[in-house]
Scaffold this motif. Structure first.
Motif, PDB file in Angstrom:
ATOM      1  N   PHE A   1     -12.453  -7.305  -4.480  1.00  0.00           N
ATOM      2  CA  PHE A   1     -12.924  -5.930  -4.542  1.00  0.00           C
ATOM      3  C   PHE A   1     -11.767  -5.004  -4.887  1.00  0.00           C
ATOM      4  O   PHE A   1     -10.594  -5.345  -4.723  1.00  0.00           O
ATOM      5  CB  PHE A   1     -13.584  -5.491  -3.224  1.00  0.00           C
ATOM      6  CG  PHE A   1     -12.666  -5.448  -2.022  1.00  0.00           C
ATOM      7  CD1 PHE A   1     -11.978  -4.282  -1.683  1.00  0.00           C
ATOM      8  CD2 PHE A   1     -12.503  -6.567  -1.217  1.00  0.00           C
ATOM      9  CE1 PHE A   1     -11.152  -4.244  -0.567  1.00  0.00           C
ATOM     10  CE2 PHE A   1     -11.682  -6.535  -0.096  1.00  0.00           C
ATOM     11  CZ  PHE A   1     -10.996  -5.371   0.228  1.00  0.00           C
ATOM     12  N   THR A   2     -12.116  -3.837  -5.389  1.00  0.00           N
ATOM     13  CA  THR A   2     -11.140  -2.815  -5.738  1.00  0.00           C
ATOM     14  C   THR A   2     -11.239  -1.675  -4.736  1.00  0.00           C
ATOM     15  O   THR A   2     -12.336  -1.185  -4.448  1.00  0.00           O
ATOM     16  CB  THR A   2     -11.386  -2.279  -7.152  1.00  0.00           C
ATOM     17  OG1 THR A   2     -11.254  -3.350  -8.096  1.00  0.00           O
ATOM     18  CG2 THR A   2     -10.377  -1.191  -7.511  1.00  0.00           C
ATOM     19  N   VAL A   3     -10.111  -1.256  -4.206  1.00  0.00           N
ATOM     20  CA  VAL A   3     -10.074  -0.159  -3.238  1.00  0.00           C
ATOM     21  C   VAL A   3     -10.425   1.141  -3.963  1.00  0.00           C
ATOM     22  O   VAL A   3      -9.747   1.543  -4.914  1.00  0.00           O
ATOM     23  CB  VAL A   3      -8.687  -0.054  -2.585  1.00  0.00           C
ATOM     24  CG1 VAL A   3      -8.634   1.145  -1.634  1.00  0.00           C
ATOM     25  CG2 VAL A   3      -8.354  -1.343  -1.836  1.00  0.00           C
TER      26      VAL A   3
ATOM     27  N   GLY B   1       2.035  -7.604  -8.631  1.00  0.00           N
ATOM     28  CA  GLY B   1       3.042  -6.552  -8.682  1.00  0.00           C
ATOM     29  C   GLY B   1       3.634  -6.317  -7.302  1.00  0.00           C
ATOM     30  O   GLY B   1       4.323  -7.174  -6.764  1.00  0.00           O
ATOM     31  N   GLN B   2       3.337  -5.154  -6.706  1.00  0.00           N
ATOM     32  CA  GLN B   2       3.826  -4.841  -5.363  1.00  0.00           C
ATOM     33  C   GLN B   2       2.917  -5.528  -4.350  1.00  0.00           C
ATOM     34  O   GLN B   2       2.104  -4.905  -3.670  1.00  0.00           O
ATOM     35  CB  GLN B   2       3.848  -3.325  -5.145  1.00  0.00           C
ATOM     36  CG  GLN B   2       4.543  -2.875  -3.866  1.00  0.00           C
ATOM     37  CD  GLN B   2       6.053  -2.967  -3.939  1.00  0.00           C
ATOM     38  OE1 GLN B   2       6.612  -3.300  -4.984  1.00  0.00           O
ATOM     39  NE2 GLN B   2       6.713  -2.699  -2.829  1.00  0.00           N
TER      40      GLN B   2
ATOM     41  N   GLU C   1      -0.101  -2.841  -3.180  1.00  0.00           N
ATOM     42  CA  GLU C   1      -0.001  -1.390  -3.179  1.00  0.00           C
ATOM     43  C   GLU C   1      -0.477  -0.830  -4.515  1.00  0.00           C
ATOM     44  O   GLU C   1      -0.625  -1.555  -5.493  1.00  0.00           O
ATOM     45  CB  GLU C   1       1.441  -0.958  -2.913  1.00  0.00           C
ATOM     46  CG  GLU C   1       1.901  -1.193  -1.491  1.00  0.00           C
ATOM     47  CD  GLU C   1       3.249  -0.531  -1.204  1.00  0.00           C
ATOM     48  OE1 GLU C   1       3.823   0.059  -2.135  1.00  0.00           O
ATOM     49  OE2 GLU C   1       3.719  -0.615  -0.054  1.00  0.00           O
ATOM     50  N   GLY C   2      -0.697   0.493  -4.534  1.00  0.00           N
ATOM     51  CA  GLY C   2      -1.095   1.163  -5.759  1.00  0.00           C
ATOM     52  C   GLY C   2      -2.488   1.772  -5.650  1.00  0.00           C
ATOM     53  O   GLY C   2      -3.351   1.240  -4.940  1.00  0.00           O
ATOM     54  N   ARG C   3      -2.704   2.868  -6.326  1.00  0.00           N
ATOM     55  CA  ARG C   3      -4.024   3.500  -6.336  1.00  0.00           C
ATOM     56  C   ARG C   3      -5.024   2.579  -7.031  1.00  0.00           C
ATOM     57  O   ARG C   3      -4.751   2.009  -8.087  1.00  0.00           O
ATOM     58  CB  ARG C   3      -3.949   4.843  -7.067  1.00  0.00           C
ATOM     59  CG  ARG C   3      -5.239   5.670  -6.961  1.00  0.00           C
ATOM     60  CD  ARG C   3      -5.116   6.956  -7.775  1.00  0.00           C
ATOM     61  NE  ARG C   3      -4.039   7.786  -7.265  1.00  0.00           N
ATOM     62  CZ  ARG C   3      -4.172   8.675  -6.282  1.00  0.00           C
ATOM     63  NH1 ARG C   3      -5.341   8.817  -5.693  1.00  0.00           N
ATOM     64  NH2 ARG C   3      -3.141   9.400  -5.885  1.00  0.00           N
TER      65      ARG C   3
END
Length: 357
Positions: free
Chosen positions: A30-32, A239-240, A258-260
């Motif tokens: 899923f995507t936040v 990535g992070q 992490e990340g939007r």
């Protein structure tokens, strides 16, 4: 014939673009969706609410978010009271008592804080925005301050463990048998670990997964210690890469970053079974570590010192030892196969059609 070709092409396109079976179910990729969550630094599967995952930003605001894995949307925002201003929240875990534990344990200067904190509060019975009162525990390490991003609560005994983060390898630390809010809780080193950004115990307590930016390893957990050298899980490249947890049933691992608009990716466990029923672990992997008196020995089943980052892993694009693809890579590969087969069939039918004219 042309109509048949159009139908076949449409079917191939649907097969390529449609979501795989079960994708709408809980505990899938899923995507936040919440724009407030820009530095998701910890992940924990809810015990009370199937399909919900708790996370938080790597920040100084006492906010915890509950995300529904079916939609990626935030279904609860918890504001902690009864604690001071957080400094660097890095990890979250749910204990056997139904309480949520948050590790304010980050120390990017590797020793600038003489103590760190753990926050603990009951997991809410209702999913809604609310204020919850937490208990704050002071924590220090027996061998001096250090940076850490992984906090794990054993699902049977409730003992809390922390894995420190260091590019040359960190340490696994055991807390006291029970945390005490009236005094400083001393965590003692019980083993060596690689570069770690998060970790989690399996629901049965028989395994411990530790992840870094490029790798993840799953260890057997025996007698309150690492029981072997670990097995590569085949973590996705993110990535992070900051977080990992088991699904509620223990059948898979969920990896976050992490990340939007960050993506949480499911990776099946080798053997595909949860709660210690597969041959790779033992349900008798109890936690019998005493009160930390054996700390500082630095010995565990993971002998030979800390693993170098990336050791024993096929890398982000290599074959996975998890036995299951899951995630974006699996969906892409399936799409390529479907498209290839559809192309072969369409070309073949076109040739037959031309020969018949």
């Amino acid at each position: 014939m042309r109509t048949a070709l159009c139908v076949l092409g449409t079917a191939a396109l649907i097969g390529l673009t449609a979501a795989p079976a079960g994708a709408a179910d809980a505990d899938r990729d899923f995507t936040v969706q919440d724009p407030r969550i820009t530095e998701s630094s910890g992940l924990a599967a809810s015990r009370a609410h199937p399909g919900v995952y708790w996370t938080h930003n790597d920040q100084d605001a006492p906010l915890i978010y509950g995300i529904d894995s079916r939609t990626g949307k935030t279904v609860a925002t918890l504001t902690l009271t009864g604690v001071g201003t957080p400094r660097d929240m890095e990890a979250i875990s749910v204990g056997p008592d139904g309480d949520i534990y948050v590790g304010d344990i980050g120390d990017n200067l590797d020793g600038s804080w003489d103590h760190v904190w753990i926050y603990r509060f009951p997991e809410p019975k209702q999913l809604r925005d609310q204020t919850v009162r937490a208990t704050q525990y002071d924590v220090e390490y027996a061998d001096g301050p250090r940076n850490a991003e992984a906090l794990m609560v054993h699902p049977k005994t409730g003992r809390v463990y922390i894995a420190s983060k260091n590019e040359d390898g960190g340490g696994l630390y055991a807390g006291p048998e029970r945390l005490d809010a009236s005094r400083t809780n001393v965590f003692r080193r019980i083993g060596d670990v690689p570069w770690v950004t998060d970790g989690a115990f399996s629901p049965d307590g028989g395994r411990l997964v530790l992840r870094g930016y490029l790798l993840a390893r799953e260890y057997a957990w025996k007698d309150g210690r690492l029981g072997d050298d670990g097995t590569s899980v085949g973590a996705p490249f993110q990535g992070q890469a900051e977080s990992v947890t088991y699904t509620r049933d223990g059948s898979a691992l969920m990896f976050g970053a992490e990340g939007r608009g960050s993506r949480v990716i499911r990776v099946e466990r080798q053997g595909g079974s949860g709660d210690g029923r597969d041959g790779g672990s033992s349900s008798r992997g109890g936690d019998t570590n005493g009160s930390g008196s054996s700390g500082g020995a630095g010995t565990s089943g993971a002998s030979g010192g800390p693993h170098a980052p990336g050791a024993g892993s096929a890398g982000p694009s290599g074959p996975s030892a998890s036995g299951g693809g899951g995630g974006e890579q699996g969906d892409f590969s399936l799409g390529v196969v479907i498209l290839g087969l559809a192309t072969v069939v369409v070309v073949g039918l076109k040739r037959m059609f031309r020969r018949g004219e």
